[in-house]
Design a protein around this motif. Structure first.
Motif, PDB file in Angstrom:
ATOM      1  N   ALA A  70       0.809  -1.229   0.000  1.00  0.00           N
ATOM      2  CA  ALA A  70       0.000   0.000   0.000  1.00  0.00           C
ATOM      3  C   ALA A  70       0.839   1.275   0.000  1.00  0.00           C
ATOM      4  O   ALA A  70       0.657   2.171   0.828  1.00  0.00           O
ATOM      5  CB  ALA A  70      -0.920  -0.022   1.220  1.00  0.00           C
ATOM      6  N   TYR A  71       1.786   1.373  -0.952  1.00  0.00           N
ATOM      7  CA  TYR A  71       2.587   2.596  -1.041  1.00  0.00           C
ATOM      8  C   TYR A  71       1.766   3.709  -1.661  1.00  0.00           C
ATOM      9  O   TYR A  71       0.683   3.480  -2.203  1.00  0.00           O
ATOM     10  CB  TYR A  71       3.818   2.343  -1.922  1.00  0.00           C
ATOM     11  N   ASN A  72       2.359   4.901  -1.602  1.00  0.00           N
ATOM     12  CA  ASN A  72       1.744   6.021  -2.286  1.00  0.00           C
ATOM     13  C   ASN A  72       2.067   5.883  -3.774  1.00  0.00           C
ATOM     14  O   ASN A  72       3.204   6.093  -4.189  1.00  0.00           O
ATOM     15  CB  ASN A  72       2.329   7.319  -1.708  1.00  0.00           C
ATOM     16  N   TYR A  73       1.091   5.513  -4.567  1.00  0.00           N
ATOM     17  CA  TYR A  73       1.298   5.361  -6.006  1.00  0.00           C
ATOM     18  C   TYR A  73       0.655   6.522  -6.769  1.00  0.00           C
ATOM     19  O   TYR A  73       0.160   6.355  -7.875  1.00  0.00           O
ATOM     20  CB  TYR A  73       0.770   4.002  -6.493  1.00  0.00           C
ATOM     21  N   GLN A  74       0.685   7.688  -6.087  1.00  0.00           N
ATOM     22  CA  GLN A  74       0.224   8.898  -6.762  1.00  0.00           C
ATOM     23  C   GLN A  74       1.361   9.906  -6.730  1.00  0.00           C
ATOM     24  O   GLN A  74       2.363   9.669  -6.058  1.00  0.00           O
ATOM     25  CB  GLN A  74      -0.978   9.479  -6.018  1.00  0.00           C
ATOM     26  N   ALA A  75       1.189  11.029  -7.413  1.00  0.00           N
ATOM     27  CA  ALA A  75       2.232  12.049  -7.346  1.00  0.00           C
ATOM     28  C   ALA A  75       1.588  13.416  -7.343  1.00  0.00           C
ATOM     29  O   ALA A  75       0.511  13.593  -7.922  1.00  0.00           O
ATOM     30  CB  ALA A  75       3.164  11.918  -8.544  1.00  0.00           C
ATOM     31  N   PRO A  76       2.272  14.379  -6.679  1.00  0.00           N
ATOM     32  CA  PRO A  76       1.697  15.721  -6.677  1.00  0.00           C
ATOM     33  C   PRO A  76       1.548  16.196  -8.125  1.00  0.00           C
ATOM     34  O   PRO A  76       2.338  15.802  -8.979  1.00  0.00           O
ATOM     35  CB  PRO A  76       2.761  16.561  -5.938  1.00  0.00           C
ATOM     36  N   PHE A  77       0.559  16.986  -8.404  1.00  0.00           N
ATOM     37  CA  PHE A  77       0.293  17.577  -9.729  1.00  0.00           C
ATOM     38  C   PHE A  77      -0.383  16.633 -10.729  1.00  0.00           C
ATOM     39  O   PHE A  77      -0.939  17.068 -11.710  1.00  0.00           O
ATOM     40  CB  PHE A  77       1.580  18.091 -10.428  1.00  0.00           C
ATOM     41  N   PHE A  78      -0.316  15.316 -10.498  1.00  0.00           N
ATOM     42  CA  PHE A  78      -0.875  14.413 -11.502  1.00  0.00           C
ATOM     43  C   PHE A  78      -2.381  14.208 -11.313  1.00  0.00           C
ATOM     44  O   PHE A  78      -3.030  13.605 -12.139  1.00  0.00           O
ATOM     45  CB  PHE A  78      -0.187  13.038 -11.446  1.00  0.00           C
ATOM     46  N   GLY A  79      -2.873  14.655 -10.179  1.00  0.00           N
ATOM     47  CA  GLY A  79      -4.300  14.447  -9.929  1.00  0.00           C
ATOM     48  C   GLY A  79      -4.550  13.097  -9.284  1.00  0.00           C
ATOM     49  O   GLY A  79      -3.791  12.145  -9.502  1.00  0.00           O
ATOM     50  N   LYS A  80      -5.621  13.045  -8.488  1.00  0.00           N
ATOM     51  CA  LYS A  80      -5.909  11.838  -7.694  1.00  0.00           C
ATOM     52  C   LYS A  80      -6.194  10.613  -8.568  1.00  0.00           C
ATOM     53  O   LYS A  80      -5.943   9.481  -8.187  1.00  0.00           O
ATOM     54  CB  LYS A  80      -7.121  12.096  -6.794  1.00  0.00           C
ATOM     55  N   ASP A  81      -6.759  10.861  -9.759  1.00  0.00           N
ATOM     56  CA  ASP A  81      -7.156   9.726 -10.598  1.00  0.00           C
ATOM     57  C   ASP A  81      -6.004   9.144 -11.404  1.00  0.00           C
ATOM     58  O   ASP A  81      -6.131   8.069 -11.990  1.00  0.00           O
ATOM     59  CB  ASP A  81      -8.285  10.149 -11.548  1.00  0.00           C
ATOM     60  N   THR A  82      -4.900   9.881 -11.463  1.00  0.00           N
ATOM     61  CA  THR A  82      -3.755   9.373 -12.224  1.00  0.00           C
ATOM     62  C   THR A  82      -2.967   8.415 -11.342  1.00  0.00           C
ATOM     63  O   THR A  82      -2.107   8.817 -10.560  1.00  0.00           O
ATOM     64  CB  THR A  82      -2.853  10.544 -12.685  1.00  0.00           C
ATOM     65  N   LYS A  83      -3.264   7.159 -11.398  1.00  0.00           N
ATOM     66  CA  LYS A  83      -2.538   6.155 -10.646  1.00  0.00           C
ATOM     67  C   LYS A  83      -2.662   4.797 -11.334  1.00  0.00           C
ATOM     68  O   LYS A  83      -3.653   4.578 -12.045  1.00  0.00           O
ATOM     69  CB  LYS A  83      -3.005   6.077  -9.194  1.00  0.00           C
ATOM     70  N   PRO A  84      -1.688   3.925 -11.206  1.00  0.00           N
ATOM     71  CA  PRO A  84      -0.506   4.084 -10.366  1.00  0.00           C
ATOM     72  C   PRO A  84       0.599   4.909 -11.019  1.00  0.00           C
ATOM     73  O   PRO A  84       0.843   4.823 -12.221  1.00  0.00           O
ATOM     74  CB  PRO A  84      -0.033   2.638 -10.199  1.00  0.00           C
ATOM     75  N   VAL A  85       1.246   5.728 -10.158  1.00  0.00           N
ATOM     76  CA  VAL A  85       2.451   6.447 -10.576  1.00  0.00           C
ATOM     77  C   VAL A  85       3.612   5.731  -9.882  1.00  0.00           C
ATOM     78  O   VAL A  85       3.621   5.609  -8.661  1.00  0.00           O
ATOM     79  CB  VAL A  85       2.402   7.925 -10.121  1.00  0.00           C
ATOM     80  N   PHE A  86       4.564   5.240 -10.664  1.00  0.00           N
ATOM     81  CA  PHE A  86       5.676   4.475 -10.078  1.00  0.00           C
ATOM     82  C   PHE A  86       6.890   5.371  -9.868  1.00  0.00           C
ATOM     83  O   PHE A  86       7.191   6.217 -10.724  1.00  0.00           O
ATOM     84  CB  PHE A  86       6.061   3.308 -10.998  1.00  0.00           C
ATOM     85  N   THR A  87       7.577   5.163  -8.744  1.00  0.00           N
ATOM     86  CA  THR A  87       8.811   5.920  -8.525  1.00  0.00           C
ATOM     87  C   THR A  87       9.981   5.157  -9.134  1.00  0.00           C
ATOM     88  O   THR A  87       9.988   3.925  -9.158  1.00  0.00           O
ATOM     89  CB  THR A  87       9.102   6.139  -7.019  1.00  0.00           C
ATOM     90  N   MET A  88      10.946   5.902  -9.628  1.00  0.00           N
ATOM     91  CA  MET A  88      12.167   5.280 -10.147  1.00  0.00           C
ATOM     92  C   MET A  88      13.366   6.045  -9.618  1.00  0.00           C
ATOM     93  O   MET A  88      13.271   7.241  -9.323  1.00  0.00           O
ATOM     94  CB  MET A  88      12.173   5.309 -11.680  1.00  0.00           C
TER      95      MET A  88
END
Ligand code: B12
Length: 469
Positions: A165-183
């Motif tokens: 249950a990580y944070n798979y969102q990112a600031p500015f992308f909007g709540k619906d833009t997920k999953p956002v993966f970190t690299m």
């Protein structure tokens, strides 16, 4: 062999923000390597979700041979508790598990690691983890030369990480833009920022994934995990501008349409062609380490950027529709109220999409930390070696309340007299209000008088700031 990888829970109170939960990518690469070599891996992220795995008998039930613990300085109190509990199992003859410790804290404070730990790995873990597991390592403290070819590293174990249950969102992308993966695509830093400890952990050598290696993992994430965005969570994604260009060209050429954001520096983003290209390739936002709007402070920090570059970079980002998040610092040595006002004014003038102040607290390893410790010019040093300058408490309350509406970052300090602290905070607000009264009459005054009053105002604020805060 059965290998358990773990992180430490966050300290309950800390001067640092502990609520951003992202996959631990350093540990992730080690998990992939060990698993690819046929070992059975287990992973418990206590930072994400503190667990009672030791009390629950996880180590005995799963016949764990090695527990590999990742430690950072700020969470080290919890790491130590965990290490002691594991050793207790061994002393009670409930397990023969061996303990390996790695992560940033092993580089900056190896002496704090207890004698019962079997292996301490400083720096990168990839070259050494299998040797330890296979019984080919004799020393207890191990440091290998830096890896030359990061492209040869396996992808992250996304099958494991994506289920947590990580944070798979990112600031500015909007709540619906997920999953956002970190690299994380680069290691080390050749720059000299006085407040940063990355060079003491990684060294000055800068190594990085090739543009194509990054693109391959993005394609894999889109194909297998329906990735909707990428967040490059690393010190400075754009340091190697040739690679940034190649990466952007590659995304465009291969028609990979995915929004991404990265951490960057103002000097890298003064090149209009580069900013334009980044925008065309899907860069939606940049996180900029601006630190200060006072050139005097930037120079003292050896930040290597100018106010003009900050203005230009933010201007270009706006022109090409890249959102900006500016990270700022206050409470630095020899900082005056005027420096803070310059910073605030710069932010008001440039109006980035978000700006946030952090109050300086020294983490071991940076040049600034070393000199403050040597001069003993700090007010308090805690059990983790974190340094606090005079006025830290009141600034933390003042800035974090203004900016975040909560006191999540407020540090633990037994000696703190909270009432006194609040009183000083109120004084800070009052000083600001009283001295700013002069602003109302400014437009009606001749220029020379307005200039003189501004000067007096700042001097007065500086004096009051120093007396009361
Ligand atoms: C991205 C990042 C984050 C992200 C993601 C964190 C995460 N879960 O990994 C977020 C924003 C969540 C975050 C939070 C924090 N971070 Co942070 N973060 C970073 C950053 C920029 C990159 C981390 C990374 O991915 N590095 C790349 C990988 C490959 O390196 P690695 O994780 O260190 O792992 C390698 C080695 O250390 C080693 N290793 C690691 N663990 C183990 C374990 C074993 C057994 C072995 C053998 C080897 C080994 O092998 C790995 C592969 O080579 C670093 C700066 C940096 N350049 O490292 C700071 C950094 C690690 N963070 C730091 C801090 C202080 C924090 C926080 C405590 C506070 C904060 N808010 O900033 C929290 C704690 C979170 C946590 N428990 O991980 C400090 C740590 C300083 C220190 N002395 O410990 C760093 C170094 C920044 C700095 N200079 O101050 N962070």
């Amino acid at each position: 062999m059965n290998i358990l990888f773990v992180t430490s829970a966050a300290s309950k109170v800390s001067p640092f923000f502990m609520l951003e939960k992202r996959p631990p990518l350093g540990l992730g690469t080690l998990i992939s390597i060990v698993r690819n070599h046929g070992h059975k891996v287990f992973f418990i992220d206590n930072f994400l979700d503190p667990s009672g795995f030791i009390e629950d008998g996880f180590i005995q039930k799963n016949k764990i041979d090695f527990v590999a613990v990742s430690v950072n300085t700020v969470c080290y109190r919890e790491s130590l508790k965990m290490l002691k509990k594991i050793d207790k199992l061994r002393r009670e003859k409930l397990s023969k598990v061996k303990i390996i410790v790695g992560g940033p804290h092993t580089s900056v404070a190896p002496d704090s690691i207890p004698g019962f730990v079997d292996y301490i790995v400083q720096g990168e873990g990839e070259e050494v983890i299998l040797d330890i597991i296979n019984g080919n390592v004799k020393e207890r403290m191990i440091k290998k030369p830096r890896l030359k070819d990061l492209d040869s590293l396996p992808f992250q174990p996304w099958d494991i990480l994506s289920k947590l249950a990580y944070n798979y969102q990112a600031p500015f992308f909007g709540k619906d833009t997920k999953p956002v993966f970190t690299m994380n695509t680069s290691r080390g830093c050749p720059l000299n920022c006085a407040f940063c400890s990355v060079a003491s952990i990684w060294g000055k050598e800068y190594t990085f994934f090739s543009a194509q290696r990054i693109i391959s993992e993005i394609e894999y994430l889109i194909k297998n995990y329906d990735a909707k965005g990428v967040f490059f969570r690393e010190d400075n994604f754009t340091l190697n501008t040739a690679r940034t260009r190649e990466f952007c060209d590659g995304l465009i050429r291969q028609k990979i349409e995915i929004p991404w954001m990265c951490e960057s520096r103002a000097d890298d983003l003064c090149d209009e062609d580069l900013v334009k290209l980044m925008s065309s390739a899907g860069c939606a936002a940049v996180y900029l380490g601006i630190e200060s709007g006072s050139q005097r402070i930037l120079d003292a920090l050896h930040k290597g950027i100018t106010i003009e570059q900050i203005k230009k970079a933010i201007g270009l980002c706006k022109k090409y529709d890249i959102k900006t998040y500016c990270s700022l610092m206050v409470g630095l040595p020899n900082e005056t109220y005027e420096d803070f006002l310059l910073t605030r004014r710069l932010m008001e003038d440039l109006s980035p999409d978000i700006y946030r102040f952090s109050v300086f607290a020294g983490v071991p390893g940076s040049p600034l930390y070393n000199s403050l410790r040597e001069d003993r010019s700090y007010e308090h040093i805690d059990d983790l070696g974190i340094l606090y300058l005079p006025g830290y408490d009141v600034k933390a309350r003042f800035f974090y309340r203004i900016n975040s509406g909560s006191l999540v970052k407020y540090r633990f300090r037994q000696r703190t007299d909270y009432d006194k602290c609040l009183l000083r905070e109120l004084r800070l607000e009052r000083i600001d209000k009283i001295v700013n009264c002069a602003d109302r009459i400014m437009p009606f005054l001749p220029l020379f008088l307005a200039k003189a009053i501004t000067k007096i105002k700042l001097t007065l604020k500086n004096i009051l700031f120093r007396i009361f805060i």
